[in-house]
Design an enzyme around this catalytic site. Structure first.
Site, PDB file in Angstrom:
ATOM      1  N   GLU A   1     -17.096 -58.525  22.376  1.00  0.00           N
ATOM      2  CA  GLU A   1     -17.584 -58.435  23.748  1.00  0.00           C
ATOM      3  C   GLU A   1     -17.179 -57.081  24.358  1.00  0.00           C
ATOM      4  O   GLU A   1     -16.296 -56.400  23.830  1.00  0.00           O
ATOM      5  CB  GLU A   1     -16.982 -59.581  24.573  1.00  0.00           C
ATOM      6  CG  GLU A   1     -17.341 -60.974  24.058  1.00  0.00           C
ATOM      7  CD  GLU A   1     -18.794 -61.382  24.317  1.00  0.00           C
ATOM      8  OE1 GLU A   1     -19.657 -60.509  24.499  1.00  0.00           O
ATOM      9  OE2 GLU A   1     -19.063 -62.596  24.327  1.00  0.00           O
TER      10      GLU A   1
ATOM     11  N   ASP B   1     -19.114 -63.801  12.156  1.00  0.00           N
ATOM     12  CA  ASP B   1     -18.333 -64.548  13.143  1.00  0.00           C
ATOM     13  C   ASP B   1     -18.536 -66.048  13.019  1.00  0.00           C
ATOM     14  O   ASP B   1     -19.438 -66.507  12.320  1.00  0.00           O
ATOM     15  CB  ASP B   1     -18.692 -64.076  14.569  1.00  0.00           C
ATOM     16  CG  ASP B   1     -20.202 -63.931  14.788  1.00  0.00           C
ATOM     17  OD1 ASP B   1     -20.967 -64.522  14.018  1.00  0.00           O
ATOM     18  OD2 ASP B   1     -20.602 -63.232  15.733  1.00  0.00           O
TER      19      ASP B   1
ATOM     20  N   ASN C   1     -25.281 -58.006  26.517  1.00  0.00           N
ATOM     21  CA  ASN C   1     -24.211 -57.166  27.068  1.00  0.00           C
ATOM     22  C   ASN C   1     -23.765 -56.091  26.066  1.00  0.00           C
ATOM     23  O   ASN C   1     -22.716 -55.484  26.248  1.00  0.00           O
ATOM     24  CB  ASN C   1     -23.019 -58.038  27.483  1.00  0.00           C
ATOM     25  CG  ASN C   1     -22.460 -58.840  26.316  1.00  0.00           C
ATOM     26  OD1 ASN C   1     -22.910 -58.679  25.183  1.00  0.00           O
ATOM     27  ND2 ASN C   1     -21.486 -59.686  26.595  1.00  0.00           N
TER      28      ASN C   1
ATOM     29  N   HIS D   1     -22.926 -56.645  22.921  1.00  0.00           N
ATOM     30  CA  HIS D   1     -21.963 -57.074  21.898  1.00  0.00           C
ATOM     31  C   HIS D   1     -22.560 -57.030  20.505  1.00  0.00           C
ATOM     32  O   HIS D   1     -23.765 -57.174  20.324  1.00  0.00           O
ATOM     33  CB  HIS D   1     -21.326 -58.431  22.225  1.00  0.00           C
ATOM     34  CG  HIS D   1     -22.159 -59.651  21.974  1.00  0.00           C
ATOM     35  ND1 HIS D   1     -22.216 -60.711  22.856  1.00  0.00           N
ATOM     36  CD2 HIS D   1     -22.943 -60.016  20.938  1.00  0.00           C
ATOM     37  CE1 HIS D   1     -22.992 -61.658  22.353  1.00  0.00           C
ATOM     38  NE2 HIS D   1     -23.445 -61.252  21.211  1.00  0.00           N
TER      39      HIS D   1
HETATM   40  C1  GLP Z   1     -24.594 -64.232  18.981  1.00  0.00           C
HETATM   41  C2  GLP Z   1     -24.036 -63.687  17.679  1.00  0.00           C
HETATM   42  C3  GLP Z   1     -24.413 -62.245  17.476  1.00  0.00           C
HETATM   43  C4  GLP Z   1     -25.898 -62.053  17.719  1.00  0.00           C
HETATM   44  C5  GLP Z   1     -26.223 -62.419  19.141  1.00  0.00           C
HETATM   45  C6  GLP Z   1     -27.681 -62.199  19.500  1.00  0.00           C
HETATM   46  O1  GLP Z   1     -23.794 -63.983  20.068  1.00  0.00           O
HETATM   47  N1  GLP Z   1     -22.623 -63.806  17.591  1.00  0.00           N
HETATM   48  O2  GLP Z   1     -24.057 -61.841  16.174  1.00  0.00           O
HETATM   49  O3  GLP Z   1     -26.257 -60.728  17.474  1.00  0.00           O
HETATM   50  O4  GLP Z   1     -25.912 -63.787  19.293  1.00  0.00           O
HETATM   51  O5  GLP Z   1     -28.434 -63.315  19.109  1.00  0.00           O
HETATM   52  P1  GLP Z   1     -29.995 -63.413  19.190  1.00  0.00           P
HETATM   53  O6  GLP Z   1     -30.494 -62.727  17.971  1.00  0.00           O
HETATM   54  O7  GLP Z   1     -30.275 -64.897  19.155  1.00  0.00           O
HETATM   55  O8  GLP Z   1     -30.430 -62.778  20.433  1.00  0.00           O
END
Ligand code: GLP
Length: 244
Positions: free
Chosen positions: A142, A67, A135, A137
């Site tokens: 989402e 993304d 959440n 995702h």
């Molecule tokens: C972002 C990314 C996700 C990732 C999530 C969790 O929203 N788009 O791909 O999994 O963060 O991030 P973290 O590993 O910092 O908790």
């Protein structure tokens, strides 16, 4: 699903790095699906260490990311492109033209999404790394995103914007939209590796593994894939049942 619970984030990162290095050893032209966020950062550091010490090469590797924020130039501090360059790409011998991330400054997001999906179809990932949002995702899919979704433009959840605000000066600087691989795009990978660490992820992990398989928890879609490895630390695994 193979679920492994490690005592620490360091131990799960070592396991994740080993899985990736093993794939690269067997197939130097492997396709890697990559994720951003805090969770995979240590895994990438370990890949860099291994590249330096043992010479694991990325010269023939293709990589694409899940993304990117919309409205942020690739070279900006907070873009996922910058994250990937600083964390991994600038420290290994990967060919920059073989590293794909959606263009956050595109003036035709629909075209960008279609072209991105073509890259995924031409190069199915040998392994797709995923983190998970609080959440549930995956990527930026989402809750309520269809399991049939391909690469698309998405409005970010307020929870996600708050969680990601730590990378920006203020909450209002966090983009409201992104381009993300869809859930169906993620499911095209041959092997999915989801990593999660810390107590903030415990409820999402429980919902993913023990709740209903539903778009309300995007990560629950992974239960329909036949090759998924889940690496957790004890805090992230804290709410799941012994039987799971
Ligand atoms: C972002 C990314 C996700 C990732 C999530 C969790 O929203 N788009 O791909 O999994 O963060 O991030 P973290 O590993 O910092 O908790």
């Amino acid at each position: 699903m193979n679920i492994h619970i490690h005592p620490t984030h360091e131990a799960l990162s070592r396991h994740a790095a080993k899985l990736i290095i093993d794939i690269l050893t067997q197939n130097p032209s492997a396709v890697l699906g990559l994720a951003t966020g805090g969770t995979p950062k240590r895994t990438y550091e370990l890949l860099v260490e291994d590249h330096r010490k043992n010479g694991t090469s990325y010269q023939s590797v293709t990589a694409y990311n899940l993304d990117e924020y919309l409205g942020i130039p690739a070279e900006h501090e907070t873009s996922y492109k910058t994250y990937m360059k600083r964390t991994l790409f600038d420290h290994i011998d990967i060919e920059p033209s073989q590293c794909f991330i959606p263009d956050g400054m595109t003036d035709d997001a629909d075209r960008e999404c279609l072209d991105y999906e073509d890259i995924i179809d031409t190069n199915p990932a040998d392994i797709q790394i995923l983190g998970i949002g609080r959440n549930g995702h995956i990527g930026f899919n989402e809750p309520a995103t269809s399991f049939d979704s391909l690469t698309h433009r998405i409005m970010l959840d307020e929870k996600t914007r708050h969680d990601n605000a730590r990378y920006f000066s203020t909450l209002s600087d966090v983009p409201k939209e992104a381009i993300t691989m869809g859930i169906k795009s993620i499911m095209k990978a041959k092997h999915i590796l989801l990593i999660a660490s810390g107590k903030a992820k415990a409820a999402a992990i429980k919902a993913m593994l023990e709740g209903p398989v539903t778009p309300a928890c995007p990560a629950s879609a992974l239960r329909n894939h036949d090759h998924v490895t889940v690496l957790l630390d004890e805090e992230a695994a804290n709410h799941i049942k012994e039987a799971t």
